[in-house]
Scaffold this motif. Structure first.
Motif, PDB file in Angstrom:
ATOM      1  N   PRO A 151       0.837  -1.197   0.000  1.00  0.00           N
ATOM      2  CA  PRO A 151       0.000   0.000   0.000  1.00  0.00           C
ATOM      3  C   PRO A 151       0.880   1.257   0.000  1.00  0.00           C
ATOM      4  O   PRO A 151       1.790   1.376   0.833  1.00  0.00           O
ATOM      5  N   PRO A 152       0.673   2.171  -0.922  1.00  0.00           N
ATOM      6  CA  PRO A 152       1.514   3.366  -0.975  1.00  0.00           C
ATOM      7  C   PRO A 152       1.250   4.287   0.203  1.00  0.00           C
ATOM      8  O   PRO A 152       0.181   4.230   0.823  1.00  0.00           O
ATOM      9  N   PRO A 153       2.207   5.131   0.537  1.00  0.00           N
ATOM     10  CA  PRO A 153       2.006   6.056   1.657  1.00  0.00           C
ATOM     11  C   PRO A 153       0.862   7.023   1.379  1.00  0.00           C
ATOM     12  O   PRO A 153       0.571   7.352   0.216  1.00  0.00           O
ATOM     13  N   GLU A 154       0.202   7.464   2.441  1.00  0.00           N
ATOM     14  CA  GLU A 154      -0.869   8.448   2.351  1.00  0.00           C
ATOM     15  C   GLU A 154      -0.563   9.596   3.302  1.00  0.00           C
ATOM     16  O   GLU A 154       0.201   9.440   4.260  1.00  0.00           O
ATOM     17  N   LEU A 155      -1.186  10.740   3.033  1.00  0.00           N
ATOM     18  CA  LEU A 155      -1.001  11.915   3.874  1.00  0.00           C
ATOM     19  C   LEU A 155      -2.327  12.270   4.535  1.00  0.00           C
ATOM     20  O   LEU A 155      -3.394  12.046   3.950  1.00  0.00           O
ATOM     21  N   PRO A 156      -2.290  12.826   5.737  1.00  0.00           N
ATOM     22  CA  PRO A 156      -3.540  13.292   6.351  1.00  0.00           C
ATOM     23  C   PRO A 156      -4.074  14.508   5.605  1.00  0.00           C
ATOM     24  O   PRO A 156      -3.331  15.431   5.265  1.00  0.00           O
ATOM     25  N   GLY A 157      -5.367  14.498   5.327  1.00  0.00           N
ATOM     26  CA  GLY A 157      -6.016  15.622   4.674  1.00  0.00           C
ATOM     27  C   GLY A 157      -6.961  16.327   5.617  1.00  0.00           C
ATOM     28  O   GLY A 157      -6.859  16.199   6.844  1.00  0.00           O
ATOM     29  N   ARG A 158      -7.901  17.051   5.049  1.00  0.00           N
ATOM     30  CA  ARG A 158      -8.871  17.768   5.872  1.00  0.00           C
ATOM     31  C   ARG A 158      -9.872  16.805   6.494  1.00  0.00           C
ATOM     32  O   ARG A 158     -10.341  15.879   5.835  1.00  0.00           O
ATOM     33  N   GLY A 159     -10.196  17.049   7.744  1.00  0.00           N
ATOM     34  CA  GLY A 159     -11.150  16.170   8.415  1.00  0.00           C
ATOM     35  C   GLY A 159     -10.597  14.760   8.507  1.00  0.00           C
ATOM     36  O   GLY A 159      -9.458  14.539   8.909  1.00  0.00           O
ATOM     37  N   LYS A 160     -11.394  13.795   8.086  1.00  0.00           N
ATOM     38  CA  LYS A 160     -10.968  12.399   8.120  1.00  0.00           C
ATOM     39  C   LYS A 160     -10.453  11.929   6.769  1.00  0.00           C
ATOM     40  O   LYS A 160     -10.170  10.739   6.590  1.00  0.00           O
ATOM     41  N   ARG A 161     -10.326  12.843   5.819  1.00  0.00           N
ATOM     42  CA  ARG A 161      -9.867  12.470   4.487  1.00  0.00           C
ATOM     43  C   ARG A 161      -8.359  12.215   4.480  1.00  0.00           C
ATOM     44  O   ARG A 161      -7.625  12.723   5.317  1.00  0.00           O
ATOM     45  N   THR A 162      -7.946  11.432   3.524  1.00  0.00           N
ATOM     46  CA  THR A 162      -6.521  11.200   3.312  1.00  0.00           C
ATOM     47  C   THR A 162      -6.155  11.644   1.904  1.00  0.00           C
ATOM     48  O   THR A 162      -6.987  11.637   0.994  1.00  0.00           O
ATOM     49  N   VAL A 163      -4.908  12.042   1.732  1.00  0.00           N
ATOM     50  CA  VAL A 163      -4.392  12.429   0.420  1.00  0.00           C
ATOM     51  C   VAL A 163      -3.644  11.236  -0.142  1.00  0.00           C
ATOM     52  O   VAL A 163      -2.684  10.745   0.451  1.00  0.00           O
ATOM     53  N   ARG A 164      -4.096  10.751  -1.288  1.00  0.00           N
ATOM     54  CA  ARG A 164      -3.512   9.568  -1.913  1.00  0.00           C
ATOM     55  C   ARG A 164      -2.461   9.978  -2.928  1.00  0.00           C
ATOM     56  O   ARG A 164      -2.516  11.055  -3.518  1.00  0.00           O
ATOM     57  N   LEU A 165      -1.516   9.117  -3.161  1.00  0.00           N
ATOM     58  CA  LEU A 165      -0.453   9.350  -4.129  1.00  0.00           C
ATOM     59  C   LEU A 165      -1.030   9.429  -5.536  1.00  0.00           C
ATOM     60  O   LEU A 165      -1.819   8.575  -5.955  1.00  0.00           O
ATOM     61  N   THR A 166      -0.617  10.445  -6.284  1.00  0.00           N
ATOM     62  CA  THR A 166      -1.115  10.643  -7.639  1.00  0.00           C
ATOM     63  C   THR A 166      -0.136  11.515  -8.414  1.00  0.00           C
ATOM     64  O   THR A 166       0.966  11.833  -7.920  1.00  0.00           O
TER      65      THR A 166
END
Length: 258
Positions: free
Chosen positions: A71-86
């Motif tokens: 699974p690629p690394p993810e970043l914390p986003g706003r609220g409970k969202r995550t930022v996915r690699l793209t």
């Protein structure tokens, strides 16, 4: 493996590719293409992407990245969202920097290749990118079975086995990782160049034709980091005499200065 490795054809279907969860975001890169290639027999797949092709100044940079297939690394986003690699273009500067900080330890390996303004002027962008990509691939500690390129054009060619895919930087984890690392690496290089030539705003525009960059060019002319075979010089009467032209009838690499 032979050169007829199944799955190298764009859009080739695999009957045995392992199923993976569908990405929750259309923009998040996944392993769809890599799974096809692995099911066809590939073990090491290098995602390759470039940055700086359209800039007026600075090098073009190519990154080759081989993933762990985890699974690629993810970043914390706003609220409970995550930022996915793209694709790096879909990420903000801070997000790119954050991914670039964790990707090297997560990837199996990665490497960079560069081509500078003089080489771009001498041989043209397509050949210069091919050389930079070869430098990146040859710098890897392993030889990939397949090279996955973003776009429809194979600028690499033999002896590499190449799979081209449009928008691979949004569909392939390998290419997305290469996209982010290449962008951050080149931005840092341009910021260093910008310290030598502050009037051109390279730290902000990365060598692309922003208003600040164009004004500095008109007033002070090109720096040693500018590509002198590009047509922007035709619009600068004071500096037009510096433009270089490749002679298509001459041997590869020969130039004329008009």
């Amino acid at each position: 493996m032979t050169d007829a490795l199944p799955g190298l054809e764009p859009g080739a279907e695999s009957r045995t590719a392992p199923a993976r969860p569908v990405a929750s975001s259309r923009r998040a890169a996944g392993y769809e293409i890599e799974d096809e290639l692995r099911a066809a027999g590939a073990v090491h797949i290098a995602g390759v992407d470039e940055v700086g092709r359209g800039a007026w100044a600075g090098p073009a940079v190519v990154c080759a990245a081989v993933t762990t297939f985890g699974p690629p690394p993810e970043l914390p986003g706003r609220g409970k969202r995550t930022v996915r690699l793209t694709d790096s273009k879909l990420l903000g500067p801070a997000q790119r920097e954050a991914f670039a900080a964790v990707l090297p330890d997560w990837l199996t390996c990665h490497a960079y290749g560069e081509t500078g303004p003089e080489e771009i002027d001498e041989v043209g962008m397509t050949e210069a990118l091919r050389r930079a990509a070869c430098r990146a691939l040859e710098a890897l500690p392993l030889r990939p079975d397949v090279v996955l390129l973003d776009g429809a054009h194979d600028f690499l060619g033999r002896p590499w086995r190449v799979r081209c895919e449009v928008k691979a930087d949004q569909r392939s984890v390998s290419v997305a990782a290469a996209s982010v690392l290449a962008k951050v690496h080149r931005d840092r290089l341009m910021a260093e160049i910008g310290e030598e030539h502050p009037a051109y705003g390279f730290a902000a525009n990365a060598g692309y034709p922003s208003p600040v960059h164009q004004q500095a060019l008109a007033e002070m002319g090109p720096t040693p980091h500018h590509r002198l075979s590009w047509s922007y010089l035709d619009d600068l009467p004071q500096w037009r005499h510096l433009r270089k032209h490749r002679d298509p009838l001459a041997g590869s690499g020969q130039m004329t200065l008009l």
